[in-house]
Design a protein around this motif. Structure first.
Motif, PDB file in Angstrom:
ATOM      1  N   ALA A  73       0.690  -1.073  -0.119  1.00 11.19           N
ATOM      2  CA  ALA A  73      -0.051   0.156   0.037  1.00 11.19           C
ATOM      3  C   ALA A  73       0.829   1.367   0.018  1.00 11.19           C
ATOM      4  N   GLN A  74       2.033   1.248   0.543  1.00  7.76           N
ATOM      5  CA  GLN A  74       2.878   2.345   0.625  1.00  7.76           C
ATOM      6  C   GLN A  74       3.719   2.704  -0.655  1.00  7.76           C
ATOM      7  N   LYS A  84       1.233   1.816  -4.389  1.00  7.94           N
ATOM      8  CA  LYS A  84      -0.172   2.532  -4.170  1.00  7.94           C
ATOM      9  C   LYS A  84      -0.715   2.663  -5.462  1.00  7.94           C
ATOM     10  N   ILE A 128      -5.882  -1.038  -1.885  1.00  9.43           N
ATOM     11  CA  ILE A 128      -5.422  -1.535  -3.064  1.00  9.43           C
ATOM     12  C   ILE A 128      -6.237  -3.044  -3.586  1.00  9.43           C
TER      13      ILE A 128
END
Length: 380
Positions: free
Chosen positions: A163-164, A167, A197
């Motif tokens: 997710a980081q 993204k 996501i």
């Protein structure tokens, strides 16, 4: 003395000697405490079985050289489950018949789960060095422990990383349909989905497959930037190699199931840049250095779970020594409720009331080319 009487006396003497030797042998065996080491000593995951075997064997050697455990020498019995659940239960039943009190193993979650039921029914304590599926310790079995982390913890690290760092990228998820592989993939999927996501592809493959051309075509069509792999090094390495051969340059991410140098051998040069979750490297710990020197003297290069297996023996030995008992139930109760921290080669270990370690045991690694030209994993 008549010849017949001489013969009878000799026979009586021989009989008494045999009885004495048998009793001596029996007394000696009673003074030996039996540990079992169970894992895939053959088959596709044999590289991990070798790690478990060498770790436990060295730990037992060290304990025996120091005088044994509570005055008894440890006999280590090996059981090859070949990564198969049915064979795992067979190994577990064999251990029961052999009088084993403590088991280090198994490795594969799908093997550990049914085998642990056998141990629970027969009062044997087991610590798995590598089975990460949450169900292993969620069934309320008081004799079951693990010295590694769980897939919900590992999936959280992976999902948050995705997710980081990915993204705005396209993510595909592939797993090998096993308890471990699908379980890890689903835990990662759950976390990344919760963080916004959504995967563009979700596929399962069969263990033992070698031709992944259809899968690679699906990955290409999805335009995936990242392929998350839930499975072990054998299929994972083959998928990566075939992706690269087909010109698919998506980054591969996997879990602890690819934490062996054989993954790079199977994946080839395209292994560079692969991401992987695993515990902090225990070989960097000062408390592991003396043991690592012993492995070097044996010409064995410890990987991934070798020190985890060594640590599992250490934990049992420390708990048994603390309470002055070799009763598996008593040792299990001490581990689960004693609230103690055990000093091991992988660092300080303590357990919660489920039998899980209390620390979060996962970080991210990247596979990179080393100074010697080989590709290995380096903690980020």
């Amino acid at each position: 003395m008549p010849e017949g009487e001489r013969f009878m006396r000799l026979m009586r003497f021989a009989g008494a000697l045999c009885v004495a030797l048998a009793l001596a042998s029996c007394g000696e065996s009673e003074q030996r405490l039996k540990f079992g080491l169970a894992g895939p000593l053959t088959g596709r995951d044999a590289v991990f079985g070798a790690q478990l075997r060498n770790g436990a064997d060295q730990a037992v050697q060290d304990i025996n050289a120091a005088g044994g455990l509570n005055g008894q020498q440890i006999e280590l019995i090996f059981g090859d489950d070949a990564g198969d659940p049915k064979q795992g239960r067979s190994v577990a039943n064999t251990f029961v018949g052999e009088g084993v009190s403590f088991v280090i193993g198994h490795f594969n979650s799908g093997v550990t789960e049914p085998s642990s039921d056998v141990y629970a029914e027969n009062g044997i304590l087991m610590i798995t060095p590598g089975s990460t599926n949450p169900r292993i310790t969620e069934r309320g079995l008081t004799n079951v422990f693990r010295i590694c982390g769980r897939d919900d913890q590992q999936g959280k690290v992976a999902g948050e990383y995705i997710a980081q760092h990915f993204k705005d990228k396209r993510v595909a998820i592939v797993h090998d349909k096993t308890t471990y592989g699908k379980g890890l993939a689903d835990e990662t999927k759950k976390v990344m989905n919760g963080l916004g996501i959504q995967e563009v592809l979700y596929e399962g493959v069969n263990t033992g497959e070698r031709d992944f051309s259809a899968l690679v075509s699906l990955i290409r069509q999805s335009n995936a930037d990242l392929v998350y792999w839930g499975g072990v090094h054998t299929e994972g390495g083959a998928i990566l190699r075939q992706m690269r051969a087909a010109g698919v340059n998506a980054v591969l991410m996997g879990g602890d199931g690819i934490a062996t140098n054989e993954f790079a051998a199977l994946g080839g040069p395209g292994t560079e840049g692969t991401l992987m979750t695993f515990g902090p490297d225990p070989q960097k710990r000062p408390e592991a250095q003396a043991v690592l020197e012993k492995f070097a003297a044996r010409n064995f290069r410890p990987e991934s779970y070798t020190l985890y297996s060594y640590a599992a023996v250490q934990v049992i030995a420390q708990a048994a020594t603390d309470i002055g008992s070799l009763d598996p139930a008593a040792v299990a109760n001490e581990l689960r409720t004693g609230g103690k921290t055990y000093k091991t080669v992988i660092g300080d270990i303590s357990f919660d009331d489920k039998g899980d370690v209390t620390r979060i045991d996962y970080v991210m690694y990247t596979w990179k080319t080393q100074a010697d030209g080989t590709i290995g994993f380096v903690e980020n």
